[in-house]
Scaffold this motif. Structure first.
Motif, short mmCIF file in Angstrom:
data_model
loop_
_atom_site.label_atom_id
_atom_site.label_comp_id
_atom_site.label_asym_id
_atom_site.label_seq_id
_atom_site.Cartn_x
_atom_site.Cartn_y
_atom_site.Cartn_z
N UNK A 240 0.85 -1.19 0.00
CA UNK A 240 0.00 0.00 0.00
C UNK A 240 0.89 1.25 0.00
N UNK A 241 1.13 1.86 -1.18
CA UNK A 241 1.87 3.13 -1.22
C UNK A 241 0.93 4.26 -0.82
N UNK A 242 1.16 4.89 0.33
CA UNK A 242 0.20 5.84 0.87
C UNK A 242 0.41 7.28 0.42
N UNK B 217 -5.70 2.72 3.27
CA UNK B 217 -5.17 1.72 4.19
C UNK B 217 -6.32 0.90 4.79
N UNK B 218 -7.39 1.53 5.16
CA UNK B 218 -8.54 0.82 5.73
C UNK B 218 -9.12 -0.18 4.73
N UNK C 297 5.49 -9.23 -3.81
CA UNK C 297 4.21 -8.54 -3.67
C UNK C 297 3.21 -9.12 -4.67
N UNK C 298 2.04 -9.51 -4.19
CA UNK C 298 1.02 -10.10 -5.04
C UNK C 298 0.03 -9.07 -5.57
N UNK C 299 -0.12 -7.96 -4.84
CA UNK C 299 -1.10 -6.96 -5.24
C UNK C 299 -0.72 -5.61 -4.64
N UNK C 300 -0.85 -4.55 -5.44
CA UNK C 300 -0.72 -3.19 -4.95
C UNK C 300 -2.12 -2.61 -4.81
N UNK C 301 -2.42 -2.01 -3.67
CA UNK C 301 -3.69 -1.31 -3.50
C UNK C 301 -3.36 0.17 -3.36
N UNK C 302 -3.96 0.97 -4.24
CA UNK C 302 -3.58 2.36 -4.34
C UNK C 302 -4.80 3.22 -4.65
#
Length: 265
Positions: free
Chosen positions: A6-8, A18-19, A98-103
């Motif tokens: 998670x690149x914030x 993030x939540x 890393x399997x997944x980026x959530x952005x």
């Protein structure tokens, strides 16, 4: 899926991203790595501990943010990198897998006309890790209705579908396939990979100037919870590859977008 990155950035609503990642990870049993990227360039006049001070300060801010959200038992770690954001993502992937980026669609950019800002755009376009783009304010819900849009049915590796299949199997999702014939398409593009066809018996063929316009044509009818597209130079973002940012006028949907990686087609 095991590890989510998670690149914030510094967005005032990054805790929402993030939540969402925590909710997603809790459903799939994943670890979450919050990405901390900073740039300290060493010069003769720099103190030797400047890098350590910046890293420490950033980590404290991230820890404070983590403490402000409900973690739901998810293992959350901080992954730091000094340097370029894309290099950082690739280095963290190399070390952790890393399997997944959530952005979020936009990061570190106050221009509301943009769907993808400079930072988020570079991550989506210049890395080969599957990514889930989550619009600001999105609450996590089971992803039961998925629209998979593509202009070419060619897939050299079936494993690029693994993140999508994981979501499907988790929620027994209904999948609609949308093949968009754009100007200059080839007969080869119409040959759909069998693994992709196996995802659904619902295949719609549309003719439009772009894949995005094809999505808009069928979006209301299909009412998806998730749009799935492919990251490749002949794919969904074809006309948008040469720039990092993407204006909302060129692309915008109010739901999460899963971008699957297709290397060097």
């Amino acid at each position: 899926m095991n590890n989510i990155l998670v690149p914030l950035g510094t967005s005032p609503v990054c805790h929402e991203t993030l939540s969402y990642a925590i909710d997603f990870a809790s459903e799939f049993g994943c670890n979450v790595f919050v990405m901390d990227v900073f740039t300290v360039i060493s010069t003769a006049g720099n103190l030797s501990n400047v890098k350590e001070k910046v890293a420490s300060s950033n980590r404290e801010k991230i820890k404070e943010m983590i403490s402000s959200v409900e973690t739901k038992g998810v293992d959350i770690k901080i992954a730091s990198y000094n340097g370029d954001i894309v290099d950082g993502v690739e280095e963290i992937d190399k070390n952790l897998g890393i399997d997944l980026i959530i952005i979020a669609p936009r990061s570190n950019d106050i221009n509301d006309e943009l769907y993808l800002g400079h930072t988020s755009g570079r991550i989506i376009k210049q890395t080969n890790i599957p990514a889930l783009i989550v619009p600001k304010g999105t609450q996590y819900v089971p992803l039961k209705n998925i629209l998979v849009a593509f202009k070419s049915g060619i897939l050299k590796r079936n494993r690029v579908l693994h993140p999508l299949i994981a979501v499907m199997e988790k929620y027994q999702s209904k999948v609609n396939l949308l093949l968009v014939k754009t100007p200059g398409y080839s007969e080869e593009d119409l040959k759909i990979n069998t693994a992709l066809l196996d995802l659904s018996k619902n295949l719609t063929i549309s003719e439009n100037q772009t894949t995005y316009l094809g999505v808009l044509e069928h979006f209301k009818e299909k009412q998806p919870d998730l749009l799935c597209v492919f990251r490749r130079k002949r794919g969904f973002f074809k006309k948008l590859w040469e720039k990092s940012t993407i204006p909302k006028a060129e692309f915008y949907v109010p739901i999460p977008v899963l971008v699957l990686s297709v290397k060097k087609d």
